[in-house]
Scaffold this active site. Structure first.
Site, PDB file in Angstrom:
ATOM      1  N   CYS A 189      35.196  35.526  53.676  1.00 31.26           N
ATOM      2  CA  CYS A 189      35.618  36.629  54.073  1.00 31.26           C
ATOM      3  C   CYS A 189      34.385  37.744  54.206  1.00 31.26           C
ATOM      4  CB  CYS A 189      36.670  37.052  53.415  1.00 31.26           C
ATOM      5  SG  CYS A 189      37.893  38.053  54.655  1.00 31.26           S
TER       6      CYS A 189
ATOM      7  N   HIS B 297      40.334  32.573  53.070  1.00 27.29           N
ATOM      8  CA  HIS B 297      40.233  32.768  51.769  1.00 27.29           C
ATOM      9  C   HIS B 297      40.761  31.431  51.171  1.00 27.29           C
ATOM     10  CE1 HIS B 297      39.584  36.936  50.960  1.00 27.29           C
ATOM     11  NE2 HIS B 297      39.997  37.317  52.272  1.00 27.29           N
TER      12      HIS B 297
ATOM     13  N   GLU C 173      40.217  30.503  48.047  1.00 28.56           N
ATOM     14  CA  GLU C 173      40.807  30.809  46.691  1.00 28.56           C
ATOM     15  C   GLU C 173      42.153  31.258  46.624  1.00 28.56           C
ATOM     16  OE1 GLU C 173      39.156  32.427  48.785  1.00 28.56           O
ATOM     17  OE2 GLU C 173      39.489  34.528  48.264  1.00 28.56           O
TER      18      GLU C 173
END
Ligand code: GLN
Length: 192
Positions: A77, A174, A176
């Site tokens: 991002c 994302h 994560e």
């Protein structure tokens, strides 16, 4: 293997938690000397202007560019924005990936969304067949790739959301924040 996560701003803690789940040694990177001895680096999501400003203030711009010449680097991002060559506006960029990015391409924070992605390289590297469920939070679009950069993933409408150029990776979304560690595993396969 030791992986650094740029820890100037943004959700670096989530990347570190994911790497730890995969049994990888990690280090928060805030200063140029923190890059020594790392096998790869993740630049997290957050606010790319802030990350760029802090990286400039901490004299990290040139060390990060040098690190990226010989090591695996993955920007998620805001991190993908920071890796790019062109965002059509002035802000500090590493400019080491041949991608052109449009920031906030889907609108405001409330226009954030989720989408299933079909990522061939990811499935192959992790020996899996199910799609990758991705979170887009005030996300950028990769408008175009050039040079030796190639497209890794697109939305169903064809817009580019992940790219790879040798050992450099950029994702609009994302990984994560999902429980799915396959993208981190793919990154680690490039770093090892
Ligand atoms: N909108 C942010 C930027 O332009 C990126 C958002 C994110 O990293 N989730 O830098």
């Amino acid at each position: 293997m030791k992986i650094g996560v740029l820890a100037l701003q943004g959700d670096f803690a989530e990347h570190i938690a994911t790497l730890k789940r995969l049994g990888v040694e990690t280090r928060e990177v805030r200063l140029p000397e923190n890059l020594t001895g790392l096998d790869g680096l993740i630049i997290p999501g957050g606010e790319s202007t802030t990350i760029g400003k802090l990286a400039t203030d901490f004299n990290l711009m040139e060390p990060l560019r040098q690190f990226g010449k010989a090591h695996t680097v993955w920007g998620t991002c805001a991190g993908a924005i920071f890796l790019s060559k062109d965002v059509s506006r002035p802000q500090p960029l590493l400019g080491i990936m041949d991608i052109k990015v449009e920031r906030n391409a889907f609108g405001r924070q409330t226009d954030s969304f989720e989408s299933d992605l079909d990522i061939h390289e990811l499935k192959q590297a992790t020996n899996s067949s199910h799609p990758y469920h991705a979170f887009f939070i005030r996300a950028p679009i990769i408008e175009s790739v050039s040079g030796s950069a190639k497209i890794l993933a697109t939305l169903p409408d064809g817009r580019i959301v992940a790219a790879q150029q040798g050992h450099l990776l950029a994702t609009s979304f994302h990984p994560e924040l999902t429980g799915d560690t396959r993208f981190h595993e793919y990154f680690l396969s490039l770093a090892s």
